[in-house]
Design a protein around this motif. Structure first.
Motif, short mmCIF file in Angstrom:
data_model
loop_
_atom_site.label_atom_id
_atom_site.label_comp_id
_atom_site.label_asym_id
_atom_site.label_seq_id
_atom_site.Cartn_x
_atom_site.Cartn_y
_atom_site.Cartn_z
N GLY A 80 -3.59 -15.46 2.28
CA GLY A 80 -2.65 -16.57 2.44
C GLY A 80 -1.21 -16.15 2.58
N VAL A 81 -0.94 -14.87 2.67
CA VAL A 81 0.43 -14.41 2.86
C VAL A 81 0.40 -13.20 3.79
CG1 VAL A 81 0.46 -12.85 0.84
CG2 VAL A 81 2.60 -13.89 1.61
N GLY A 82 1.42 -13.06 4.64
CA GLY A 82 1.41 -11.97 5.62
C GLY A 82 2.68 -11.13 5.55
N ILE A 83 2.60 -9.94 6.11
CA ILE A 83 3.77 -9.08 6.20
C ILE A 83 4.87 -9.84 6.96
CG2 ILE A 83 4.66 -6.90 7.17
CD1 ILE A 83 2.67 -6.37 4.95
N GLY A 84 6.07 -9.79 6.44
CA GLY A 84 7.19 -10.47 7.08
C GLY A 84 7.44 -11.87 6.56
N ASP A 85 6.52 -12.39 5.76
CA ASP A 85 6.74 -13.73 5.20
C ASP A 85 7.90 -13.71 4.20
OD1 ASP A 85 4.57 -14.56 6.63
OD2 ASP A 85 3.30 -15.08 4.91
N GLU A 86 8.63 -14.81 4.15
CA GLU A 86 9.73 -14.94 3.19
C GLU A 86 9.21 -15.70 1.97
OE1 GLU A 86 12.93 -16.81 5.32
OE2 GLU A 86 13.35 -14.99 6.48
N VAL A 87 9.30 -15.08 0.80
CA VAL A 87 8.73 -15.68 -0.41
C VAL A 87 9.71 -15.55 -1.58
CG1 VAL A 87 6.36 -15.12 0.30
CG2 VAL A 87 7.61 -13.54 -1.20
N PHE A 88 9.43 -16.32 -2.63
CA PHE A 88 10.09 -16.10 -3.92
C PHE A 88 8.99 -16.08 -4.97
CE2 PHE A 88 10.08 -20.26 -6.19
CZ PHE A 88 9.46 -21.03 -5.21
N GLY A 89 9.24 -15.39 -6.07
CA GLY A 89 8.17 -15.33 -7.06
C GLY A 89 8.56 -14.49 -8.27
N MET A 90 7.52 -14.13 -9.02
CA MET A 90 7.73 -13.48 -10.31
C MET A 90 6.93 -12.19 -10.41
SD MET A 90 7.28 -16.73 -12.81
CE MET A 90 5.53 -16.54 -12.77
N ALA A 91 7.44 -11.28 -11.23
CA ALA A 91 6.73 -10.06 -11.57
C ALA A 91 5.88 -10.31 -12.81
CB ALA A 91 7.72 -8.94 -11.84
N ALA A 92 4.95 -9.40 -13.08
CA ALA A 92 4.25 -9.45 -14.36
C ALA A 92 5.26 -9.21 -15.48
CB ALA A 92 3.17 -8.37 -14.40
N THR A 93 5.12 -9.96 -16.57
CA THR A 93 6.11 -9.86 -17.65
C THR A 93 6.21 -8.45 -18.19
OG1 THR A 93 5.34 -12.05 -18.21
CG2 THR A 93 6.87 -11.04 -19.74
N ALA A 94 5.10 -7.74 -18.21
CA ALA A 94 5.11 -6.39 -18.78
C ALA A 94 5.69 -5.35 -17.83
CB ALA A 94 3.69 -5.99 -19.18
N ILE A 95 5.84 -5.71 -16.56
CA ILE A 95 6.30 -4.74 -15.55
C ILE A 95 7.76 -4.98 -15.17
CG2 ILE A 95 5.87 -3.78 -13.26
CD1 ILE A 95 3.57 -3.29 -15.19
N GLY A 97 11.25 -5.36 -13.29
CA GLY A 97 11.79 -4.46 -12.28
C GLY A 97 12.14 -5.10 -10.96
N THR A 98 12.40 -6.42 -10.93
CA THR A 98 12.72 -7.06 -9.65
C THR A 98 14.18 -6.86 -9.23
OG1 THR A 98 13.27 -9.18 -10.69
CG2 THR A 98 10.97 -8.86 -9.99
N ASN A 99 15.05 -6.42 -10.15
CA ASN A 99 16.45 -6.14 -9.77
C ASN A 99 16.47 -4.78 -9.09
OD1 ASN A 99 17.64 -7.48 -12.97
ND2 ASN A 99 17.25 -8.57 -11.06
N ALA A 100 15.94 -4.73 -7.88
CA ALA A 100 15.69 -3.46 -7.21
C ALA A 100 15.59 -3.72 -5.71
CB ALA A 100 14.39 -2.85 -7.72
N ASP A 101 15.42 -2.65 -4.93
CA ASP A 101 15.27 -2.81 -3.48
C ASP A 101 13.88 -3.33 -3.11
OD1 ASP A 101 17.80 -2.10 -2.51
OD2 ASP A 101 17.39 0.01 -2.93
N PHE A 102 12.87 -2.92 -3.91
CA PHE A 102 11.51 -3.42 -3.69
C PHE A 102 10.95 -3.88 -5.04
CE2 PHE A 102 12.31 -0.47 -0.28
CZ PHE A 102 11.85 -1.17 0.83
N ALA A 103 10.16 -4.94 -5.01
CA ALA A 103 9.60 -5.45 -6.26
C ALA A 103 8.16 -5.89 -6.04
CB ALA A 103 10.42 -6.63 -6.76
N ILE A 104 7.37 -5.75 -7.09
CA ILE A 104 5.99 -6.20 -7.07
C ILE A 104 5.92 -7.59 -7.69
CG2 ILE A 104 3.64 -5.72 -7.87
CD1 ILE A 104 4.80 -3.64 -5.89
N LEU A 105 5.39 -8.53 -6.93
CA LEU A 105 5.25 -9.91 -7.43
C LEU A 105 3.77 -10.19 -7.70
CD1 LEU A 105 7.66 -11.88 -5.05
CD2 LEU A 105 8.19 -10.70 -7.21
N THR A 106 3.52 -10.90 -8.80
CA THR A 106 2.15 -11.30 -9.13
C THR A 106 1.93 -12.79 -8.90
OG1 THR A 106 2.85 -11.52 -11.42
CG2 THR A 106 1.79 -9.44 -10.81
N ALA A 107 3.02 -13.52 -8.72
CA ALA A 107 2.94 -14.95 -8.38
C ALA A 107 4.07 -15.25 -7.41
CB ALA A 107 3.08 -15.81 -9.64
N TRP A 108 3.78 -16.01 -6.38
CA TRP A 108 4.79 -16.25 -5.36
C TRP A 108 4.48 -17.54 -4.62
CZ3 TRP A 108 1.17 -12.42 -5.34
CH2 TRP A 108 0.14 -12.54 -4.39
#
Ligand SMILES: NC(=O)c1ccc[n+]([C@@H]2O[C@H](COP(=O)([O-])OP(=O)(O)OC[C@H]3O[C@@H](n4cnc5c(N)ncnc54)[C@H](OP(=O)(O)O)[C@@H]3O)[C@@H](O)[C@H]2O)c1
Length: 315
Positions: A80-95, A97-108
């Motif tokens: 349901g999501v593709g490369i190049g899509d514009e999204v907003f979301g959240m990281a895992a609470t334990a991980i 690190g979104t104040n960065a150039d790249f971030a891992i999102l678990t919900a978006w």
């Protein structure tokens, strides 16, 4: 890539940008090239050391819990999501690190066209938190909801989500923020001494639920609600001693911890936010934006506790 972090407790000046390896999306995750990300007051307190007895952390601690950006890597099992899509979301609470150039999102969710990148970068944490608490309070049509600390990042979103549910909202803030609260749909009043009388004047039939975004006034808020079960706080670690639920989403805080069980993360809050944004009924007030490299200044602003809306870092 650049990542905002701190490697010791201390003042805002311990916050700095470090060069680190970019993370990769695992199963169920996506990676985004971050355009903007939120500054979380809870992390500001973690950095100061004020939370060390409650939230133990490992150094270096990479900051940031939510972000908006462009999808550039997709983990296994994600649809349901593709490369190049514009999204907003959240990281895992334990991980984090979104104040960065790249971030891992678990919900978006898709970035609403009505929001700027800055607004989207600061949206997810507030939308999730406000939805989690309003759900628990069962706030809905015909209810009167008091939001303590309504001019902050979570409060401004909570006011709008509660109004969208059909509730009448009373929001507390300093007087210079009252017209602003009215613009979001709340009836404003000041916090502090005499709050119960002021709320009674605004809501003679009483309030059905209280959402505390500020902390430090639970006895008054319980008295106003008439029952601690009608009060939920996100900001008062002394909640249990007042019989009040402290809602948080951190999975590491299990039974016996000072802050009690984590609540299920209200991921559906992101979808609700997208719908309301598309209808022009939800904006994300931004108090200030800073370049990533000036994260320390963003922490200093957060520490004033008087930012109006969300503090956002932009890439
Ligand atoms: N548990 C969770 O899941 C969770 C999630 C997100 C945030 N939080 C916590 O919830 C709190 C709110 O977060 P936030 O991002 O909304 O914070 P924020 O944006 O920094 O809040 C700033 C606002 O707080 C208001 N304020 C300051 N002192 C107050 C007081 N004594 N009574 C009422 N309001 C007061 C200010 O209003 P005026 O300028 O008008 O005075 C200002 O608008 C923080 O403690 C944060 O760490 C918890």
């Amino acid at each position: 890539m650049r990542s905002v972090q701190f490697a010791e407790y201390g003042p805002a000046t311990v916050v700095h940008v470090a060069e680190v390896a970019a993370p990769h999306a695992g199963p169920g995750e996506i990676r985004v090239a971050v355009r903007a990300s939120g500054v979380a007051p809870g992390e500001v307190r973690i950095r100061s050391g004020a939370m060390r007895a409650v939230v133990p952390v490992e150094f270096p601690f990479r900051t940031g819990f939510d972000a908006a950006g462009v999808v550039d890597e997709i983990g296994g099992g994600v649809t349901g999501v593709g490369i190049g899509d514009e999204v907003f979301g959240m990281a895992a609470t334990a991980i984090r690190g979104t104040n960065a150039d790249f971030a891992i999102l678990t919900a978006w969710a898709p970035k609403p066209a009505a929001w700027t990148w800055t607004e989207a970068g600061g949206a997810a944490g507030s939308a999730e938190t406000a939805t989690r608490v309003l759900d628990r309070l069962a706030a809905g049509s015909g209810h009167t909801v008091l939001i303590q600390g309504a001019a902050g990042a979570v409060g401004t979103v909570a006011v709008q989500l509660a109004v969208a549910r059909g509730a009448t909202v009373i929001g507390t803030a300093s007087e210079h923020n009252h017209d602003f609260l009215r613009s979001l749909g709340a009836e404003p009043t000041t916090y502090g001494a005499g709050l119960a009388e002021r709320v009674r004047a605004l809501a003679p039939a009483g309030v059905d639920a209280v959402f505390d975004c500020a902390g430090g006034s639970l006895p008054d808020l319980v008295a106003i609600a008439g029952d601690p079960a009608r009060v939920v706080t996100i900001a008062d670690v002394g909640a249990a001693s007042h019989g009040v639920h402290l809602s948080h989403g951190a999975p590491s805080d299990g039974e016996g911890s000072a802050v009690g069980h984590a609540d299920p993360v209200a991921v559906h809050g992101l979808t609700i936010a997208v719908t309301l944004a598309g209808e022009g009924r939800l904006r994300v007030p931004v108090a200030a934006e800073f370049p990533l490299a000036e994260a320390a200044a963003a922490h200093e602003l957060s520490e004033t506790r008087h930012a109006r809306g969300k503090i956002v870092l932009v890439n």
